[in-house]
Structure formats: C-alpha cells, structure tokens
Enzyme design. Structure first.
Site, PDB file in Angstrom:
ATOM      1  N   HIS A 115       0.905  -1.252   0.005  1.00 35.90           N
ATOM      2  CA  HIS A 115       0.072   0.062  -0.061  1.00 35.90           C
ATOM      3  C   HIS A 115       0.818   1.212  -0.162  1.00 35.90           C
ATOM      4  O   HIS A 115       2.168   1.140   0.226  1.00 35.90           O
ATOM      5  CB  HIS A 115      -1.027   0.084   1.208  1.00 35.90           C
ATOM      6  CG  HIS A 115      -0.224   0.094   2.530  1.00 35.90           C
ATOM      7  ND1 HIS A 115       0.526   0.983   3.180  1.00 35.90           N
ATOM      8  CD2 HIS A 115       0.026  -1.082   3.483  1.00 35.90           C
ATOM      9  CE1 HIS A 115       0.712   0.783   4.409  1.00 35.90           C
ATOM     10  NE2 HIS A 115       0.666  -0.643   4.335  1.00 35.90           N
ATOM     11  N   CYS A 159       2.880  -5.189   6.634  1.00 38.45           N
ATOM     12  CA  CYS A 159       2.538  -4.626   5.435  1.00 38.45           C
ATOM     13  C   CYS A 159       4.039  -4.149   4.700  1.00 38.45           C
ATOM     14  O   CYS A 159       4.943  -3.828   5.336  1.00 38.45           O
ATOM     15  CB  CYS A 159       1.613  -3.683   5.218  1.00 38.45           C
ATOM     16  SG  CYS A 159      -0.098  -4.341   5.705  1.00 38.45           S
TER      17      CYS A 159
END
Length: 218
Positions: free
Chosen positions: A178, A194
């Site tokens: 992301h 992440c």
C-alpha cells in the site's frame, strides 16, 4: 583554411550544446552517485538508469538523515524468482527494503519501501494480489490494538489513512502492499507487517498490477 573549416573547428571546440536544465540534471545525478558511494553503495532507486531525486525525504528541512532510510540499489532478474511474467510479478525484499516490479511488457522498476518493525511481524513466501482498493479505509488488527490500545478503531480514506491512496490486498489476511501518508516510514522498519510505498509509487504499481499478480516476499 576556409570559412567553413573555421566554423567546423569552432563548433568542435565548443563541445555539445547542453541546456542549463540538462546540465543541472547531470550534476545532480553525479552528486547522488557520489553520496551513494559514501554510504556503501546503498540508496534509493526506481530505475536502473538513475537514483530517484524525488524519493529522498529528509527528516527535517535542516537536518536530512539519509542513513536512517536506506534501500538497496541492487537490480535483480525475475527469472531467479518466478517461472514467467504472464501476469507480471512483484518481489518484496525485506532486507534491502525495496519492491521489484516486472511487467510482461518489459517494464522494470525498483521502489523503496517500508518493512515490518520486527522479525516476528515479517512474513515471507509466495502469495498474490487478491483485491485492488482504490481508496482504502483502515481498521487496526487485534494484535495492533493489543500493542497500542490508543489506535483509532477505524480510519476513513483520506490524508490520515495509514494505507495512503491505494492498496493491494494479498492472499494472507491483513497483509497488503500500500501507499503511505507518512513518508518518514519509507526505507525503515516501520510497519506491522505490510509493505509500504510512497503514494506516487503505489499509483504506478497499482495501475499495473492485477488480481492474480504473483508476489514473493523474501
């Protein structure tokens, strides 16, 4: 010597006609290359050709701290990690803190990333893109709330969202590639698992990746 010969000699001596903008770009590239050498051949890169001027983000306007955010310039070959590029391919290197993207059309980029805070939060192996989220909202996981009960239970899309402006969900629950609205995180161990990119970079990755694009984390 004829007038034509004199003109030819004059032009030869003057060298190539370099505009001020081009000269400035060359000078900056040389400066970045010198800085990279000083810090042991490590820095930011998005292509094989040049270091990314726009990706250097100082800790403050007065005291830039390049050494605190380092991503490897090392280029890699997709054949060492994937069987084909039929659906493109993404390699996330948590040691070098970069994301390699190979496209079936010959596209190749290397992007600086954030990586997990600790080895316990780091997951490695093969996965794939399962969902593309153009304006992601965010909810902390139970483990995040356990570590930090002060986290908000929900953050809507916008400038305060920790997923930035785009997100690619992976087949592993709660794992994503992301963007980020906190650019200080890039090049650091700063995520809960992440892989984060600058917003301008996730736009490019998001635009090319498809559901089913293979992803390998090493």
């Amino acid at each position: 010597m004829s007038d034509k010969d004199i003109t030819r000699d004059t032009n030869r001596g003057s060298g190539p006609d370099i505009s001020r903008r081009a000269f400035t770009r060359v000078a900056f590239t040389v400066a970045v290359a010198s800085a990279t050498t000083v810090i042991g051949g490590r820095g930011f890169a998005s292509t094989e050709e040049e270091a990314l001027a726009n990706d250097f983000v100082p800790d403050s306007q007065d005291t830039p701290m390049l050494l605190r955010r380092i991503s490897s310039l090392k280029m890699r070959k997709w054949e060492d990690y994937f069987d084909s590029l039929n659906n493109d391919a993404i390699l996330c290197d948590t040691n070098d803190r970069v994301l390699h993207y190979w496209g079936a059309d010959g596209f190749y980029r290397v992007y600086p990333t954030s990586v997990p805070l600790s080895e316990e939060m780091t997951r490695r192996g093969r996965t794939s893109v399962t969902l593309k989220r153009p304006d992601p909202d965010w909810r902390p996981t139970a483990s995040m709330l356990k570590r930090n009960p002060a986290l908000p239970p929900y953050v809507e899309p916008g400038p305060d969202n920790p997923l930035g402006i785009r997100a690619l969900n992976l087949s592993w629950p709660a794992y994503r590639i992301h963007g980020t609205n906190d650019i200080r995180k890039i090049g650091r161990q700063s995520s809960s698992g992440c892989i984060g990119l600058f917003n301008e970079h996730i736009l490019e990755v998001y635009g090319r990746a498809a559901v089913g694009t293979p992803v390998l984390l090493i």
